[in-house]
Design a protein around this motif. Structure first.
Motif, PDB file in Angstrom:
ATOM      1  N   LEU A  37      28.478  18.591  29.384  1.00  0.00           N
ATOM      2  CA  LEU A  37      27.575  18.245  30.476  1.00  0.00           C
ATOM      3  C   LEU A  37      26.897  19.498  31.004  1.00  0.00           C
ATOM      4  O   LEU A  37      27.518  20.563  31.046  1.00  0.00           O
ATOM      5  CB  LEU A  37      28.345  17.562  31.611  1.00  0.00           C
ATOM      6  N   HIS A  53      25.771   3.903  35.159  1.00  0.00           N
ATOM      7  CA  HIS A  53      25.639   5.308  35.544  1.00  0.00           C
ATOM      8  C   HIS A  53      26.966   5.941  35.955  1.00  0.00           C
ATOM      9  O   HIS A  53      27.814   5.280  36.547  1.00  0.00           O
ATOM     10  CB  HIS A  53      24.709   5.454  36.757  1.00  0.00           C
ATOM     11  N   THR A  68      24.591  10.426  34.349  1.00  0.00           N
ATOM     12  CA  THR A  68      24.701  10.186  32.905  1.00  0.00           C
ATOM     13  C   THR A  68      24.941   8.693  32.690  1.00  0.00           C
ATOM     14  O   THR A  68      25.169   7.950  33.644  1.00  0.00           O
ATOM     15  CB  THR A  68      25.884  10.964  32.273  1.00  0.00           C
ATOM     16  N   ASP A  69      24.945   8.294  31.415  1.00  0.00           N
ATOM     17  CA  ASP A  69      25.366   6.934  31.120  1.00  0.00           C
ATOM     18  C   ASP A  69      26.900   6.920  31.176  1.00  0.00           C
ATOM     19  O   ASP A  69      27.527   7.949  31.428  1.00  0.00           O
ATOM     20  CB  ASP A  69      24.798   6.438  29.785  1.00  0.00           C
ATOM     21  N   GLY A  72      28.798   9.585  29.286  1.00  0.00           N
ATOM     22  CA  GLY A  72      28.490  10.989  29.569  1.00  0.00           C
ATOM     23  C   GLY A  72      27.224  11.465  28.887  1.00  0.00           C
ATOM     24  O   GLY A  72      26.879  12.639  28.978  1.00  0.00           O
ATOM     25  N   ASN A  74      22.902  11.110  27.835  1.00  0.00           N
ATOM     26  CA  ASN A  74      21.605  10.949  28.491  1.00  0.00           C
ATOM     27  C   ASN A  74      21.571  11.541  29.904  1.00  0.00           C
ATOM     28  O   ASN A  74      21.198  10.867  30.854  1.00  0.00           O
ATOM     29  CB  ASN A  74      21.195   9.471  28.537  1.00  0.00           C
ATOM     30  N   PRO A  75      21.970  12.801  30.055  1.00  0.00           N
ATOM     31  CA  PRO A  75      22.014  13.381  31.402  1.00  0.00           C
ATOM     32  C   PRO A  75      20.628  13.558  32.015  1.00  0.00           C
ATOM     33  O   PRO A  75      19.667  13.882  31.331  1.00  0.00           O
ATOM     34  CB  PRO A  75      22.679  14.737  31.180  1.00  0.00           C
TER      35      PRO A  75
END
Length: 187
Positions: A37, A53, A68-69, A72, A74-75
């Motif tokens: 992350l 989320h 994120t999704d 973790g 698609n930040p």
């Protein structure tokens, strides 16, 4: 009390079951799922399952909230939320509340479009820290560590902020919390 003894077949079945659960393959699959992350550390995390989320705050010294999704991935960053710390979701899940101690405020962020919709000023020197939602009211712990000036405040449905909703003396900001309860009436 006499210790219980397991028969050899029972002990073997138990050992086999344990090695199946915590065998080497389990550790390898967990390690392969690490997702880095773009954040050095975190203060709080909230799961918003209906919108898919994870909201992650960096705390003091940061300027945004990482979203994120649920895996973790698609930040994205919600910027302009300096020092965001304590989180709470509204009862209907439409808003994420974030305590902003350095701003003496609480931000309300839309969980649908990930933008701040409202900012509630809590008063000079209040430093809101932790949040909880109950009974249609947003509750927050506030104060500076060691200042004996902390307490529990609230923001009602109309956006009115009230301090000293308690009679306690606090050496640090109190941490209000809620637990899920059933809607069943007692008989």
């Amino acid at each position: 009390m006499k210790p219980a003894r397991l028969s050899p077949p029972t002990a073997a079945a138990l050992l086999l079951g344990l090695t199946t659960v915590i065998g080497p393959g389990a550790l390898d699959s967990y390690a392969a799922s690490d997702v880095p992350l773009p954040i050095a550390h975190f203060a709080h995390i909230v799961v918003d399952a209906p919108h898919g989320h994870l909201f992650i705050s960096g705390g003091a010294g940061t300027d945004g909230i990482l979203v994120t999704d649920l895996d973790g991935g698609n930040p994205t960053m919600i910027s302009g939320e300096p020092g965001a710390t304590g989180f709470a979701l509204s009862a209907d899940g439409s808003a994420l509340y974030a305590a902003l101690p350095d701003q003496n405020a609480i931000a309300a962020i839309s969980t649908e479009n990930l933008t701040e919709s409202t900012r509630y000023g809590t008063g000079a020197g209040t430093r809101p820290d932790s949040l909880a939602v109950a009974g249609g009211t947003l509750w927050f712990g506030y104060g500076a560590v060691g200042a004996d000036a902390g307490g529990i405040g609230s923001v009602d449905g109309s956006g009115t902020v009230a301090l000293r909703q308690d009679s306690g003396t606090w050496a640090a900001p109190p941490t209000p919390a809620t637990t899920p309860t059933s809607n069943l009436s007692e008989t």
